[in-house]
Design a protein around this motif. Structure first.
Motif, mmCIF file in Angstrom:
data_model
loop_
_atom_site.group_PDB
_atom_site.id
_atom_site.type_symbol
_atom_site.label_atom_id
_atom_site.label_comp_id
_atom_site.label_asym_id
_atom_site.label_seq_id
_atom_site.Cartn_x
_atom_site.Cartn_y
_atom_site.Cartn_z
ATOM 1 N N ASN A 112 3.328 10.656 -44.418
ATOM 2 C CA ASN A 112 4.483 9.991 -43.816
ATOM 3 C C ASN A 112 4.262 9.970 -42.312
ATOM 4 O OD1 ASN A 112 6.940 9.220 -42.765
ATOM 5 N ND2 ASN A 112 8.117 10.906 -43.628
ATOM 6 N N LEU A 113 3.985 8.789 -41.761
ATOM 7 C CA LEU A 113 3.838 8.636 -40.313
ATOM 8 C C LEU A 113 5.238 8.563 -39.728
ATOM 9 C CD1 LEU A 113 1.947 8.151 -37.859
ATOM 10 C CD2 LEU A 113 2.175 5.697 -38.325
ATOM 11 N N HIS A 114 5.649 9.610 -39.018
ATOM 12 C CA HIS A 114 7.041 9.743 -38.581
ATOM 13 C C HIS A 114 7.131 9.654 -37.060
ATOM 14 C CE1 HIS A 114 11.236 10.990 -38.813
ATOM 15 N NE2 HIS A 114 10.988 11.783 -37.786
ATOM 16 N N LEU A 115 7.907 8.665 -36.600
ATOM 17 C CA LEU A 115 8.113 8.470 -35.162
ATOM 18 C C LEU A 115 9.452 9.076 -34.767
ATOM 19 C CD1 LEU A 115 6.171 6.060 -36.158
ATOM 20 C CD2 LEU A 115 6.790 4.986 -33.994
ATOM 21 N N GLU A 116 9.397 10.090 -33.908
ATOM 22 C CA GLU A 116 10.633 10.708 -33.453
ATOM 23 C C GLU A 116 11.417 9.753 -32.554
ATOM 24 O OE1 GLU A 116 9.522 14.387 -31.570
ATOM 25 O OE2 GLU A 116 9.539 15.482 -33.487
ATOM 26 N N GLU A 117 12.692 10.045 -32.381
ATOM 27 C CA GLU A 117 13.527 9.263 -31.467
ATOM 28 C C GLU A 117 12.868 9.243 -30.089
ATOM 29 O OE1 GLU A 117 17.338 7.339 -30.860
ATOM 30 O OE2 GLU A 117 17.339 8.909 -32.353
ATOM 31 N N GLY A 118 12.704 8.040 -29.524
ATOM 32 C CA GLY A 118 12.071 7.926 -28.209
ATOM 33 C C GLY A 118 10.566 7.804 -28.261
ATOM 34 N N ALA A 119 9.984 7.809 -29.474
ATOM 35 C CA ALA A 119 8.529 7.663 -29.612
ATOM 36 C C ALA A 119 8.164 6.193 -29.770
ATOM 37 C CB ALA A 119 8.039 8.449 -30.823
ATOM 38 N N THR A 120 7.062 5.801 -29.135
ATOM 39 C CA THR A 120 6.546 4.444 -29.273
ATOM 40 C C THR A 120 5.053 4.494 -29.537
ATOM 41 O OG1 THR A 120 8.206 3.475 -27.789
ATOM 42 C CG2 THR A 120 6.176 2.225 -28.119
ATOM 43 N N LEU A 121 4.627 3.833 -30.612
ATOM 44 C CA LEU A 121 3.207 3.556 -30.802
ATOM 45 C C LEU A 121 2.960 2.161 -30.249
ATOM 46 C CD1 LEU A 121 2.049 4.765 -34.352
ATOM 47 C CD2 LEU A 121 1.402 5.670 -32.107
ATOM 48 N N ARG A 122 2.204 2.104 -29.171
ATOM 49 C CA ARG A 122 1.886 0.813 -28.537
ATOM 50 C C ARG A 122 0.454 0.454 -28.899
ATOM 51 N NH1 ARG A 122 3.416 0.680 -22.565
ATOM 52 N NH2 ARG A 122 5.451 0.214 -23.508
ATOM 53 N N PHE A 123 0.274 -0.725 -29.459
ATOM 54 C CA PHE A 123 -1.030 -1.088 -30.001
ATOM 55 C C PHE A 123 -1.883 -1.819 -28.966
ATOM 56 C CE2 PHE A 123 1.413 0.045 -33.624
ATOM 57 C CZ PHE A 123 0.481 0.644 -34.469
ATOM 58 N N SER A 124 -3.139 -1.476 -28.982
ATOM 59 C CA SER A 124 -4.104 -2.001 -28.023
ATOM 60 C C SER A 124 -4.199 -3.523 -28.101
ATOM 61 C CB SER A 124 -5.473 -1.381 -28.303
ATOM 62 O OG SER A 124 -6.493 -2.033 -27.584
ATOM 63 N N ARG A 125 -4.486 -4.114 -26.956
ATOM 64 C CA ARG A 125 -4.695 -5.560 -26.898
ATOM 65 C C ARG A 125 -6.168 -5.927 -27.035
ATOM 66 N NH1 ARG A 125 -0.435 -6.565 -21.888
ATOM 67 N NH2 ARG A 125 1.354 -7.194 -23.196
ATOM 68 N N ASN A 126 -7.024 -4.939 -27.230
ATOM 69 C CA ASN A 126 -8.463 -5.174 -27.353
ATOM 70 C C ASN A 126 -8.806 -5.371 -28.826
ATOM 71 O OD1 ASN A 126 -11.235 -5.212 -27.350
ATOM 72 N ND2 ASN A 126 -11.485 -3.278 -26.245
ATOM 73 N N PRO A 127 -9.255 -6.561 -29.220
ATOM 74 C CA PRO A 127 -9.567 -6.804 -30.641
ATOM 75 C C PRO A 127 -10.603 -5.835 -31.217
ATOM 76 C CG PRO A 127 -9.428 -8.888 -29.461
ATOM 77 C CD PRO A 127 -9.367 -7.799 -28.424
ATOM 78 N N LYS A 128 -11.492 -5.319 -30.376
ATOM 79 C CA LYS A 128 -12.509 -4.392 -30.866
ATOM 80 C C LYS A 128 -11.892 -3.102 -31.417
ATOM 81 C CE LYS A 128 -16.240 -6.025 -27.843
ATOM 82 N NZ LYS A 128 -17.066 -6.553 -28.960
ATOM 83 N N ASP A 129 -10.666 -2.801 -31.016
ATOM 84 C CA ASP A 129 -10.003 -1.597 -31.507
ATOM 85 C C ASP A 129 -9.475 -1.763 -32.927
ATOM 86 O OD1 ASP A 129 -10.494 -0.114 -29.204
ATOM 87 O OD2 ASP A 129 -8.720 -0.925 -28.196
ATOM 88 N N TYR A 130 -9.751 -2.949 -33.548
ATOM 89 C CA TYR A 130 -9.334 -3.198 -34.923
ATOM 90 C C TYR A 130 -10.543 -3.467 -35.817
ATOM 91 C CZ TYR A 130 -5.063 -3.136 -32.399
ATOM 92 O OH TYR A 130 -4.043 -2.713 -31.581
ATOM 93 N N LEU A 131 -11.675 -2.928 -35.391
ATOM 94 C CA LEU A 131 -12.902 -2.940 -36.172
ATOM 95 C C LEU A 131 -13.134 -1.528 -36.709
ATOM 96 C CD1 LEU A 131 -15.129 -5.085 -33.770
ATOM 97 C CD2 LEU A 131 -14.000 -5.846 -35.879
ATOM 98 N N PRO A 132 -13.850 -1.370 -37.814
ATOM 99 C CA PRO A 132 -14.549 -2.390 -38.588
ATOM 100 C C PRO A 132 -13.592 -3.288 -39.373
ATOM 101 C CG PRO A 132 -14.682 -0.273 -39.701
ATOM 102 C CD PRO A 132 -14.031 -0.017 -38.385
ATOM 103 N N LEU A 133 -14.156 -4.372 -39.887
ATOM 104 C CA LEU A 133 -13.374 -5.302 -40.693
ATOM 105 C C LEU A 133 -12.895 -4.627 -41.975
ATOM 106 C CD1 LEU A 133 -15.656 -8.487 -40.487
ATOM 107 C CD2 LEU A 133 -13.853 -7.771 -38.902
ATOM 108 N N VAL A 134 -11.755 -5.069 -42.479
ATOM 109 C CA VAL A 134 -11.220 -4.541 -43.733
ATOM 110 C C VAL A 134 -10.827 -5.703 -44.645
ATOM 111 C CG1 VAL A 134 -10.336 -2.452 -42.610
ATOM 112 C CG2 VAL A 134 -8.815 -4.439 -42.905
ATOM 113 N N ARG A 135 -10.661 -5.393 -45.922
ATOM 114 C CA ARG A 135 -10.160 -6.387 -46.860
ATOM 115 C C ARG A 135 -8.688 -6.659 -46.541
ATOM 116 N NH1 ARG A 135 -9.091 -5.495 -53.355
ATOM 117 N NH2 ARG A 135 -8.359 -7.618 -53.814
ATOM 118 N N SER A 136 -8.362 -7.916 -46.384
ATOM 119 C CA SER A 136 -6.996 -8.275 -46.006
ATOM 120 C C SER A 136 -6.630 -9.592 -46.679
ATOM 121 C CB SER A 136 -6.896 -8.394 -44.476
ATOM 122 O OG SER A 136 -5.580 -8.672 -44.057
ATOM 123 N N ARG A 137 -5.370 -9.953 -46.563
ATOM 124 C CA ARG A 137 -4.935 -11.307 -46.918
ATOM 125 C C ARG A 137 -4.348 -11.955 -45.678
ATOM 126 N NH1 ARG A 137 -2.258 -12.594 -52.861
ATOM 127 N NH2 ARG A 137 -3.993 -11.844 -54.132
#
Length: 475
Positions: A112-137
C-alpha cells in the motif's frame, strides 16, 4: 372481582397485540425497499468487490534514502522501500509530508503506497526516468512503451492511499505538446505522437507480436499516470491527482478494483479521469472529476486488440461522484471492441458548461463489440453543453464490425439547464440502439428535444422536456 380481572386481562391482551403490531410496522418501515428490475443485481455485484487488507507495518521512503524538497530524484529509494515491504510480507510504504521527486514507481504485491497529509509525489519531466519500456496499453492498443508513472504488472493486493497528492508535473512545455495540438503547446519542428499512433494502428491490424511493437524514445507516446495491468485486488483511495500526462487512472485487465474518494483535477489533452479497461468487478465511489477529457470512460480494447481476446468490462458500479468539466460524465468507449456490460451509475452530480454529455456511448464499425445493460439513476445536472444522452456508432472511421448497443435505462435524471439536445443517436439501420428507456426524468432548457435516427423499442415514462411530457420518440 372476577369480572374486573377478566377486563384487566382482556385489556392487557389488546395492549400487547397493539404493541406487537406497532413493532412489526416499525420494523417494516426500517427495512429498505427491495430493488426490482436490473438494479436487483446491484448488491450481488457489490458483494464481489472487496478492499484489500495489508499487514500493520510501515516502511518510510526516507528510511531508504528519499529526500524531500522536490529536487533530488528519489526513484531508487522508493523502489527499495517497496521491495522491502513486499519481501516482508506487505504493509504500507509511507510517503511523509513534503515534496518528493521521482521517476516511475512500480508497485509489488501486498504493498500500500500511502501518502500522508501534505505529501506530494512529483513526477520527473525527463522521459528517460520512465525506462525501461514496459507492457502497456495506449488508447486500447498493446505496446512496449514508457512506463506509466505508477505501474503494477500482474500483482495482487496493491493500493495507493492517503490524503497526499500525485503531481504528474505535465504542462504546456512538458508531455502535453506530444499530443500534437498547438493549443497544448506543440510547435512546428517539435516531436509529436501522430506518426507513432498511426504506426501502432497498423501494427495492431497486421497482428505484429507485442515484443516487436517497440515505442518509447523518439515516438512521443505519452505514458498514462496510474496503470495497474493484469492485477487483482486494487485500491486507490483519497489521493488527489493533478497535471496528468495523459489518462489518469487506467486499470487494464484487472479484477476487484475500488476507486474511492479520489479527486482528479487536470485539464490537459486526453486527461480522462478513470478508465477501467477490460476490467471486472469495479467500484468507483465518491470521487471528484474536473478533467480535460471524459470523467469516467469504460473501455475494453481497440479493434483487433479488443475483439480477438474478447474480454469485456463488466460489473461496474459508479456512485456518489461529482463531475465538472469533461467530454462526458459517464462514458462507454470508444476503445470498446471487447464489449461492456452491467454498468450501474447512481447518485451523481454534474454541472459545467464545459461538460459535453451526461451519458455517452461511443463506438464504430471499426471497433465492433456489444455494449449492453447500462443503467443510470438519480442524477442531478446543473448544465451540460451538447446532450444528456448520446449514442454514436460513427465515432472515428468505419469498418466491417457493426457494433451493438442495447438495454440502456436512465431513471430520475434531473437537468436544470440543458444544452443543445436531450437525446442524440447516430446508429446503423441494421443495428439500431435497442431498448432505450427514460423513466421519471426532467430536462429543461434544451434547444431541441431529439437528434436521432435508428432506435428501436424506445420507452418514455413520465418524462418532461422543456416543460412538456414526452411520450414517444420524435425524429
Amino acid at each position: 372481582m372476577i369480572i374486573s380481572r377478566r377486563f384487566y386481562l382482556f385489556g392487557l391482551l389488546v395492549a400487547m397485540m397493539a404493541y406487537a403490531c406497532n413493532q412489526k410496522s416499525e420494523e417494516k418501515k426500517e427495512q429498505p425497499m427491495e430493488e426490482s428490475g436490473p438494479w436487483a443485481q446491484l448488491d450481488s455485484i457489490r458483494g464481489l468487490i472487496t478492499v484489500p487488507e495489508f499487514p500493520d507495518q510501515e516502511f518510510s521512503i526516507e528510511e531508504y534514502g528519499a529526500e524531500a524538497g522536490g529536487e533530488v530524484l528519489s526513484t531508487d529509494a522508493i523502489a527499495a522501500a517497496i521491495k522491502a515491504c513486499n519481501e516482508a510480507g506487505g504493509g504500507r510504504v509511507v510517503v511523509p509530508k513534503g515534496v518528493y521527486l521521482t521517476g516511475a514507481v512500480h508497485l509489488l504485491s501486498n504493498v500500500n503506497l500511502h501518502l500522508e497529509e501534505g505529501a506530494t509525489l512529483r513526477f520527473s519531466r525527463n522521459p528517460k526516468d520512465y525506462l525501461p519500456l514496459v507492457r502497456s496499453r495506449w488508447e486500447g492498443m498493446e505496446l512496449m512503451n514508457y512506463s506509466p508513472f505508477i505501474y503494477a504488472y500482474q500483482q495482487e493486493n496493491i493500493a495507493i492511499t492517503g490524503n497526499g497528492t500525485l503531481d504528474g508535473h505535465a504542462d504546456m512545455e512538458h508531455w502535453w505538446p506530444w499530443c500534437g495540438a498547438k493549443h497544448f503547446g506543440w510547435k512546428e519542428g517539435m516531436g509529436r505522437q501522430n506518426p507513432s499512433r498511426k504506426l501502432l494502428h497498423e501494427m495492431v491490424h497486421d497482428r505484429v507480436p507485442l515484443e516487436e511493437r517497440i515505442f518509447g524514445e523518439g515516438h512521443f507516446m505519452r505514458p498514462q499516470f496510474v496503470q495497474p495491468f493484469e492485477c487483482k485486488n486494487v485500491l486507490i483511495q483519497d489521493v488527489k491527482l493533478i497535471n496528468a500526462p495523459m489518462w489518469n487512472l487506467h486499470p487494464v485487465l484487472c479484477e476487484n478494483v475500488t476507486v474511492e474518494r479520489v479527486k482528479i483535477e487536470t485539464l490537459g489533452p486526453n486527461n480522462d479521469g478513470c478508465d477501467p479497461e477490460a476490467c471486472k468487478n469495479v467500484l468507483i465511489k465518491d470521487c471528484y472529476f474536473d478533467t480535460g477529457d471524459d470523467c469516467i470512460a469504460i473501455k475494453s480494447g481497440r479493434n483487433e486488440d479488443g475483439r480477438i481476446p474478447g474480454i469485456p468490462s463488466e460489473n461496474i458500479i459508479i456512485e456518489g461522484c461529482e463531475m465538472k468539466e469533461g467530454h462526458g460524465g459517464v462514458v462507454i468507449g470508444s476503445e470498446i471492441s471487447g464489449g461492456a456490460r452491467n454498468v450501474f451509475a447512481q447518485n451523481l452530480v454534474m454541472d459545467s458548461p464545459n461538460l459535453d454529455r451526461v451519458l455517452r456511448i461511443k463506438t464504430s464499425s471499426k471497433r465492433g463489440g456489444t455494449v449492453e445493460n447500462i443503467y443510470m439513476r438519480d442524477v442531478v445536472v446543473g448544465t451540460y453543453r451538447e446532450a444528456a444522452v448520446r449514442f454514436n456508432m460513427f465515432y472515428e472511421e468505419e469498418g466491417d464490425h457493426i457494433p451493438t448497443i442495447r438495454n440502456v435505462i436512465v431513471e430520475n435524471l434531473q437537468v436544470k439547464n440543458g444544452g443543445k439536445y436531450a437525446v442524440m443517436a447516430n446508429a446503423y439501420e441494421s443495428s439500431p440502439v435497442t431498448n432505450f428507456q427514460m423513466i421519471n426524468c426532467r430536462i429543461d432548457s434544451v434547444d431541441e428535444v431529439f437528434n436521432v435516427n435508428h432506435m428501436k423499442d424506445v420507452t418514455f415514462e413520465n418524462v418532461m422536456i422543456n416543460g412538456k411530457e414526452v411520450k414517444g420518440l420524435q425524429k
